[in-house]
Design a protein around this motif. Structure first.
Motif, short mmCIF file in Angstrom:
data_model
loop_
_atom_site.label_atom_id
_atom_site.label_comp_id
_atom_site.label_asym_id
_atom_site.label_seq_id
_atom_site.Cartn_x
_atom_site.Cartn_y
_atom_site.Cartn_z
N ASN A 213 -2.52 -70.38 32.95
CA ASN A 213 -2.53 -69.84 31.58
C ASN A 213 -3.97 -69.53 31.17
OD1 ASN A 213 0.44 -70.40 30.49
ND2 ASN A 213 -0.21 -72.21 31.65
N PRO A 214 -4.58 -68.53 31.81
CA PRO A 214 -6.01 -68.28 31.58
C PRO A 214 -6.34 -67.92 30.15
CG PRO A 214 -4.99 -66.50 32.83
CD PRO A 214 -4.00 -67.60 32.80
N SER A 215 -5.42 -67.27 29.42
CA SER A 215 -5.71 -66.89 28.04
C SER A 215 -5.79 -68.10 27.11
CB SER A 215 -4.67 -65.91 27.53
OG SER A 215 -3.39 -66.53 27.47
N MET A 216 -5.22 -69.22 27.55
CA MET A 216 -5.21 -70.44 26.73
C MET A 216 -5.96 -71.58 27.40
SD MET A 216 -1.24 -70.41 25.54
CE MET A 216 -0.64 -69.72 27.08
N SER A 232 2.72 -71.83 24.74
CA SER A 232 2.21 -70.79 23.85
C SER A 232 1.43 -71.45 22.73
CB SER A 232 3.35 -69.95 23.27
OG SER A 232 4.28 -70.75 22.57
N TYR A 236 -5.20 -72.51 16.68
CA TYR A 236 -6.44 -72.73 17.40
C TYR A 236 -7.39 -73.67 16.67
CZ TYR A 236 -5.10 -69.06 20.65
OH TYR A 236 -4.44 -68.34 21.62
#
Length: 540
Positions: A213-216, A232, A236
């Motif tokens: 999950n590179p975006s997170m 998901s 943040y």
């Protein structure tokens, strides 16, 4: 409650439980009234007795059991301004020493000290066991500023969230609460049954869940290194935060009782005892028929088991009584002779706390517990949908364990689980197993610190009771805040302090929270949280 499978790990699967240890604080004081007179006393239900009647009509609505006075009750005349002595000082009694009751006391003190008025005022918390001994000592302490958007509770979320930040952190904070911090939040669905070792859970020195999950990756915690499904982001860390509620309660009471604060305002007295009734007299000089609050009757015991045999009845003079007793606030129906009906369901749930992980030499590794909260989907293997809150001290608090018990209004009115609220062993095992599948670190190195249980108070419409008791001058209710009682506490404290001292509340619109809204029966609603229009509350 099962949600459509098409929602996956979305908000519909997020649980909404803020569960609720117990330590005496060093502010216990006696409260001895100075004036006495014989009064008439009537006990409700099937038990009644009377003492000699004074010339002024006074009534006391007590408890189900007979309570014998050890001395005559004090009598102090009150006028329409709700003062009870020649100097005009108000005696404000708050029933309940959780985070809601202490927040009210804190804001009453601040308003009185900042204004410099009513130098003879007093503030007393009457608590049955110890401060923060129920939900406020056992809760996760999660808060979310925007999760009430579009609802009547939106302002509660916003005002309380901003107040926590202002009071707890930063150079100008007056409480400096170490457990407060903002943190990101993830929605996590359960993974397959495999339980990888901590070594296999790492690939090329990294966390596979981060790599997948590179975006997170920056908010996926290192300890989330086991078997999970889809994840998901829910936030943040800009509008989500946490606090350990017991520390917040302690810091508030320490602050108001500092010597420099008590020079400016009344401070807060803590009295340990169980309320059994409210004393009142008929109002003078008007045709409203309004009763005027005069005092609170409570019982103490010197036995460790709290048995009735050793109870001693005591009295607190009061011009204002604020019932902030969580699920047990429904006992005020009897104290105020049915002027309000306060239907309440106590949802009794178990929670667990993990110790920080250790290194190979057995040293605690607090720094390894990075800060991301998890709201997990339904795991039918264990009957859980976990809420996971890592804390700054390196512990991890987990609720959403399932298997809750539903305690009825009548049971709460009989003080069910007031002094003893045990966790369920099978739910402890379920939570442990479910979490260790998600975290290889805790599967191999984890050790439980303790387990606990408490109740959260649920009115039928999932909205709190906040406001005046109709027909009683000086009578107020502040209870039933559901799973948001900790998160909303500063806002509720401000609102009730304004209502009591100013006669109206300007920081919140209290109309949706009218304590008398169920005096005529209405249909039952849901329980739990919402984020916008999406229900995310736990329903089991």
């Amino acid at each position: 409650m099962a949600f459509p499978s098409s929602q996956g790990p979305r908000l519909g699967l997020i649980t909404g439980l803020l569960l609720c240890s117990c330590r005496h604080l060093p502010f216990v004081s006696a409260f001895a009234p100075s004036q006495t007179a014989l009064v008439s006393i009537s006990l409700s239900s099937s038990t009644s007795s009377s003492l000699s009647q004074s010339s002024s009509p006074v009534s006391f609505i007590g408890h189900r059991r007979r309570h014998h006075l050890s001395r005559p009750l004090p009598s102090t005349k009150m006028n329409a301004a709700n003062t009870n002595d020649d100097k005009g000082g108000r005696n404000i009694v708050i029933i309940g020493g959780g985070i809601q009751g202490t927040s009210i006391a804190f804001h009453l003190h601040r308003k009185l000290s900042d204004s410099g008025r009513d130098s003879n005022a007093s503030i007393t918390i009457l608590e049955a066991t110890a401060l923060a001994s129920a939900a406020s000592g056992k809760g996760g302490g999660f808060m979310a500023r925007s999760w009430g958007n579009g609802s009547v509770t939106q302002r509660l979320h916003e005002l309380a969230f901003d107040s926590y930040e202002r009071l707890c952190s930063g150079d100008d904070a007056i409480l400096h609460v170490e457990s407060y911090r903002k943190l990101p939040v993830l929605s996590v669905s359960p993974g397959p049954d495999s339980k990888p070792s901590a070594k296999k859970a790492k690939t090329s020195g990294g966390n596979k869940n981060k790599e997948n999950n590179p975006s997170m990756a920056d908010i996926v915690p290192e300890w989330l290194d086991g078997s999970i499904g889809r994840i998901s982001p829910l936030g943040y860390g800009d509008d989500t935060a946490q606090v350990t509620p017991k520390e917040f309660v302690e810091k508030m009471m320490e602050y108001v009782n500092r010597p420099e604060e008590k020079e400016k305002g009344p401070g807060v007295n803590i009295v340990v005892g169980k309320c059994v009734g409210v004393d009142y007299e008929n109002g003078d000089g008007d045709d409203s028929g309004e009763k005027v609050v005069k005092g609170v009757i409570y019982v103490t015991t010197s036995t460790t088991d709290g048995s009735d045999d050793d109870e001693k009845e005591e009295y607190l003079t009061a011009t204002d009584v604020i019932v902030a007793a969580g699920p047990w606030a429904c006992q005020a129906e009897e104290w105020f002779e049915g002027a309000v009906q306060l239907p309440m369901e106590g949802v009794k749930s178990t929670s667990i706390v993990w110790k920080p992980p250790v290194d190979e030499e057995g040293n605690l590794r607090k720094e390894a517990v990075d800060a991301t909260a998890l709201f997990c989907g339904e795991d039918y293997r264990f009957g859980t949908h976990l809420e996971v809150y890592p804390r700054p001290d390196g512990t991890i608090y987990i609720c959403g364990i399932g298997g809750s018990d539903y305690i009825t209004t009548s049971e709460l009115q009989s003080s069910a689980f007031l002094t003893n609220c045990p966790p369920k062993p099978d739910r402890i095992d379920a939570a442990k197993s479910a979490f260790q599948l998600m975290s290889a670190t805790y599967a191999t190195q984890g050790e439980l610190s303790h387990a606990q249980a408490c109740m959260r108070p649920c009115p039928p419409d999932a909205l709190p009771y906040m406001g005046r008791v109709p027909g009683y001058r000086g009578g107020y209710i502040n209870a039933g805040h559901n799973c948001w009682g900790i998160a909303w506490a500063p806002a509720c404290g401000m609102a009730m302090a304004e209502l009591v001292l100013e006669g109206e509340c300007s920081c919140l619109d209290l109309r949706p929270f009218d304590p008398a809204r169920f005096t005529v029966g209405k249909g039952r609603g849901g329980r739990g949280r919402k984020k916008g229009s999406v229900s995310v509350g736990e329903q089991w």
